[in-house]
Design an enzyme around this catalytic site. Structure first.
Site, PDB file in Angstrom:
ATOM      1  N   GLY A 115     -13.778  -5.700   1.633  1.00 55.79           N
ATOM      2  CA  GLY A 115     -15.051  -5.218   0.972  1.00 55.79           C
ATOM      3  C   GLY A 115     -16.340  -5.250   1.409  1.00 55.79           C
ATOM      4  O   GLY A 115     -16.967  -5.579   0.464  1.00 55.79           O
ATOM      5  N   PRO A 116     -16.732  -5.210   2.524  1.00 56.27           N
ATOM      6  CA  PRO A 116     -17.945  -5.409   2.892  1.00 56.27           C
ATOM      7  C   PRO A 116     -19.170  -4.476   2.650  1.00 56.27           C
ATOM      8  O   PRO A 116     -20.158  -4.921   2.331  1.00 56.27           O
ATOM      9  CB  PRO A 116     -17.937  -5.184   4.627  1.00 56.27           C
ATOM     10  CG  PRO A 116     -16.665  -4.386   4.632  1.00 56.27           C
ATOM     11  CD  PRO A 116     -15.694  -4.713   3.500  1.00 56.27           C
ATOM     12  N   LYS A 170     -17.491  -1.249  -2.264  1.00 58.02           N
ATOM     13  CA  LYS A 170     -16.843   0.159  -3.057  1.00 58.02           C
ATOM     14  C   LYS A 170     -18.082   1.172  -2.722  1.00 58.02           C
ATOM     15  O   LYS A 170     -18.025   2.044  -3.536  1.00 58.02           O
ATOM     16  CB  LYS A 170     -16.562  -0.328  -4.566  1.00 58.02           C
ATOM     17  CG  LYS A 170     -15.339  -0.853  -4.796  1.00 58.02           C
ATOM     18  CD  LYS A 170     -15.140  -1.006  -6.171  1.00 58.02           C
ATOM     19  CE  LYS A 170     -13.635  -1.786  -6.609  1.00 58.02           C
ATOM     20  NZ  LYS A 170     -13.588  -2.000  -7.867  1.00 58.02           N
ATOM     21  N   GLY A 171     -18.864   0.755  -1.752  1.00 57.25           N
ATOM     22  CA  GLY A 171     -19.773   1.954  -1.414  1.00 57.25           C
ATOM     23  C   GLY A 171     -21.168   1.701  -1.901  1.00 57.25           C
ATOM     24  O   GLY A 171     -22.158   2.362  -1.572  1.00 57.25           O
ATOM     25  N   LEU A 172     -21.223   0.586  -2.724  1.00 50.45           N
ATOM     26  CA  LEU A 172     -22.589  -0.088  -3.156  1.00 50.45           C
ATOM     27  C   LEU A 172     -23.501  -0.283  -2.240  1.00 50.45           C
ATOM     28  O   LEU A 172     -24.853  -0.163  -1.860  1.00 50.45           O
ATOM     29  CB  LEU A 172     -22.425  -1.021  -4.218  1.00 50.45           C
ATOM     30  CG  LEU A 172     -23.700  -1.729  -4.789  1.00 50.45           C
ATOM     31  CD1 LEU A 172     -24.013  -0.512  -5.862  1.00 50.45           C
ATOM     32  CD2 LEU A 172     -23.219  -2.848  -5.726  1.00 50.45           C
ATOM     33  N   TYR A 182       0.936  -1.148   0.020  1.00 48.04           N
ATOM     34  CA  TYR A 182      -0.117  -0.086   0.138  1.00 48.04           C
ATOM     35  C   TYR A 182       0.857   1.263  -0.143  1.00 48.04           C
ATOM     36  O   TYR A 182       1.659   1.497   0.886  1.00 48.04           O
ATOM     37  CB  TYR A 182      -0.860   0.008   1.367  1.00 48.04           C
ATOM     38  CG  TYR A 182      -1.933  -0.992   1.363  1.00 48.04           C
ATOM     39  CD1 TYR A 182      -2.315  -1.920   0.030  1.00 48.04           C
ATOM     40  CD2 TYR A 182      -2.688  -1.491   2.569  1.00 48.04           C
ATOM     41  CE1 TYR A 182      -3.107  -3.044   0.338  1.00 48.04           C
ATOM     42  CE2 TYR A 182      -3.575  -2.397   2.570  1.00 48.04           C
ATOM     43  CZ  TYR A 182      -3.680  -3.255   1.488  1.00 48.04           C
ATOM     44  OH  TYR A 182      -4.675  -4.120   1.626  1.00 48.04           O
TER      45      TYR A 182
END
Length: 304
Positions: free
Chosen positions: A199-200, A203-205, A51
């Site tokens: 990724g729970p 990406k904000g979906l 990262y």
């Protein structure tokens, strides 16, 4: 906040902070995020040497230093990628023992610690010399340089090998009601190996901004979903629980997964913590209504 114990005796909070997208250029905001996380009961922080090519570990190490006297927490990082920090570019995948051992020492230096609480292989292919990598992890544990180890991968053949031939304590995969591919893994996972769900919120979906995210990021659909199918699934999930983040968290808890949620702002973290605190405990019938609302998909590659 609930805690989850790994088989090596490491305790992590059920909701941990993914640090990949921290606003490193804004040190004040980064410190506010970490302080709020700790004050909210988050005790595990997930990063990786790749990262920002080492900078994420370095900044995290510097910021966390000021909180060590007041809070108990753990830091997890990952390795296996060669990179050039000066050129800011990835060079190659390298899970060799020599690279892993050198990478751990570099991570220790950047994080400013004597031992890494949890270390994960950041990928993996079936062609790797996996026994050599596992041996390196075991050596590092014996030396006290790492306390626990796991793997972050979506390759089922690689995962299967590590489950059968190593002492991993965690498996990290993207997991949420939309990307529910890990369900087939969860069913066969030993009790002493904990799933870390990255990724729970997809990406904000699966957040309060789902409509905007759907149009901005998923106009072409995703995975096995067309745009229209994704729109329908989100609508049906919203009818089950209006807080889609809380719904996703509850879905993951139902599958005994720990939650690794990354943020890039304090506002996002505040929203996530609020959703965690409002997380429902689904009955089996309610849980199955989530499965009915989405497409059940599976990993098609890397199976053998």
């Amino acid at each position: 906040m609930r805690n989850i114990q790994l088989k090596d005796g490491i305790n992590i909070s059920e909701l941990s902070l993914g640090c990949m997208n921290l606003p490193l250029d804004d040190r004040t905001e980064t410190e506010k995020i970490i302080r709020f996380a700790l004050e909210s009961g988050i005790t595990h922080f997930d990063t990786a040497d790749l990262y920002q090519f080492g900078q994420n570990e370095e900044v995290l190490g510097e910021v966390m230093k000021q909180f060590r006297s007041d809070y108990t927490f753990t830091i997890g990082t990952k390795g296996g990628n060669e990179f050039d920090a000066e050129k800011q570019e990835k060079i190659a995948w390298n899970p060799s023992a020599s690279h892993i051992k050198n990478a751990v020492k570099d991570s220790l230096s950047r994080l400013g610690v004597e031992s890494i609480d949890h270390y994960q292989l950041h990928g993996g292919t079936i062609e790797d010399n996996k026994d050599e990598t596992i041996s390196a992890f075991e050596d590092l544990k014996k030396e006290g340089l790492i306390k626990s180890y796991g793997i972050s991968s979506i390759r089922l053949n690689v995962i299967d090998y590590y489950l059968k031939h190593s002492n991993i304590s965690t498996l990290m995969m993207q997991f949420n009601p939309i990307d529910n591919r890990p369900l087939e893994v969860v069913r066969n996972l030993d009790e002493d190996v904990k799933l870390l769900a990255r990724g729970p919120v997809m990406k904000g979906l699966l957040s309060r901004n789902s409509r905007k995210v759907l149009d901005d990021k998923f106009a072409e659909g995703v995975l096995d979903y067309s745009y229209e199918e994704l729109e329908s699934a989100i609508s049906r999930l919203g009818q089950i629980n209006g807080d889609l983040t809380a719904l996703s968290y509850a879905f993951l808890r139902h599958n005994n997964a720990a939650i690794v949620n990354g943020v890039s702002s304090l506002e996002q973290l505040e929203d996530n913590v609020e959703s965690y605190m409002n997380m429902p405990d689904f009955t089996q019938e309610e849980y199955e209504s989530i499965l009915d609302a989405v497409k059940l998909i599976r990993y098609e590659e890397h199976r053998a």
